[in-house]
Motif scaffolding. Structure first.
Motif, PDB file in Angstrom:
ATOM      1  N   GLY A   1       0.821  -1.206   0.000  1.00  0.00           N
ATOM      2  CA  GLY A   1       0.000   0.000   0.000  1.00  0.00           C
ATOM      3  C   GLY A   1       0.856   1.258   0.000  1.00  0.00           C
TER       4      GLY A   1
ATOM      5  N   LEU B   1      -0.359   0.702  -8.284  1.00  0.00           N
ATOM      6  CA  LEU B   1       0.188   0.047  -7.094  1.00  0.00           C
ATOM      7  C   LEU B   1      -0.057  -1.444  -7.214  1.00  0.00           C
ATOM      8  CD1 LEU B   1      -0.948   2.208  -4.002  1.00  0.00           C
ATOM      9  CD2 LEU B   1       1.397   1.899  -4.818  1.00  0.00           C
TER      10      LEU B   1
ATOM     11  N   LEU C   1      -0.526  -4.700  -4.652  1.00  0.00           N
ATOM     12  CA  LEU C   1      -0.647  -5.249  -3.314  1.00  0.00           C
ATOM     13  C   LEU C   1      -0.308  -6.731  -3.327  1.00  0.00           C
ATOM     14  CD1 LEU C   1      -4.016  -3.648  -2.128  1.00  0.00           C
ATOM     15  CD2 LEU C   1      -1.710  -2.698  -2.025  1.00  0.00           C
TER      16      LEU C   1
ATOM     17  N   THR D   1      -9.336   5.220  -2.748  1.00  0.00           N
ATOM     18  CA  THR D   1      -8.716   5.399  -1.439  1.00  0.00           C
ATOM     19  C   THR D   1      -9.480   4.619  -0.376  1.00  0.00           C
ATOM     20  OG1 THR D   1      -7.842   7.581  -1.983  1.00  0.00           O
ATOM     21  CG2 THR D   1      -8.161   7.077   0.353  1.00  0.00           C
TER      22      THR D   1
ATOM     23  N   TYR E   1      -7.233  -1.609   2.358  1.00  0.00           N
ATOM     24  CA  TYR E   1      -7.440  -2.832   1.598  1.00  0.00           C
ATOM     25  C   TYR E   1      -7.086  -4.039   2.473  1.00  0.00           C
ATOM     26  CZ  TYR E   1      -8.280  -0.280  -2.694  1.00  0.00           C
ATOM     27  OH  TYR E   1      -8.819   0.530  -3.657  1.00  0.00           O
TER      28      TYR E   1
ATOM     29  N   VAL F   1      -4.304   2.424   1.123  1.00  0.00           N
ATOM     30  CA  VAL F   1      -4.057   2.936  -0.217  1.00  0.00           C
ATOM     31  C   VAL F   1      -4.693   4.321  -0.296  1.00  0.00           C
ATOM     32  CG1 VAL F   1      -4.570   2.665  -2.668  1.00  0.00           C
ATOM     33  CG2 VAL F   1      -3.935   0.667  -1.293  1.00  0.00           C
TER      34      VAL F   1
END
Length: 117
Positions: A9, A18, A20, A88, A91, A113
């Motif tokens: 993140g 991004l 994860l 946003t 997560y 995030v």
């Protein structure tokens, strides 16, 4: 003991990407996935993948996010492209084991995030 350890993140600008990762240990899982929770909102499904490779995505992330696992199926990834401010959230990694009498869900600790300019 089951453990789910998330990473990846962070803060990214709109339009950025991004990835994860979630490493799972302690059991064999029938499905893994990612959920997210934004402030003031309920936790929602982002994407899931079964042990057979079947994937499912929330409509809001289709064509932008991709879920996958490693060959050992003990690590699940979420590649997030073209991120938007509404992505946003915290997560959470999820892993499910099916039993005859019901399913058991396991959760990671969550990773933040933030999509902002």
């Amino acid at each position: 003991q089951v453990q789910l350890v998330e990473s990846g993140g962070g803060l990214v600008q709109p339009g950025g990407s991004l990835r994860l990762s979630c490493a799972a240990s302690g059991s064999i899982f029938n499905a893994m996935g990612w959920y997210r929770q934004a402030p003031g909102k309920q936790r929602e499904l982002v994407a899931t993948i079964s042990s057979g490779g079947t994937t499912k995505y929330a409509d809001s992330v289709k064509d932008r996010f991709t879920i996958s696992t490693n060959n050992a199926k003990n690590t699940v990834y979420l590649q997030m492209n073209n991120l938007k401010p509404e992505d946003t959230a915290v997560y959470y990694c999820n892993a499910v084991r099916y039993y005859v009498l019901g399913n058991t869900n396991y959760w990671g600790q969550g990773t933040q995030v933030t999509v902002s300019s």
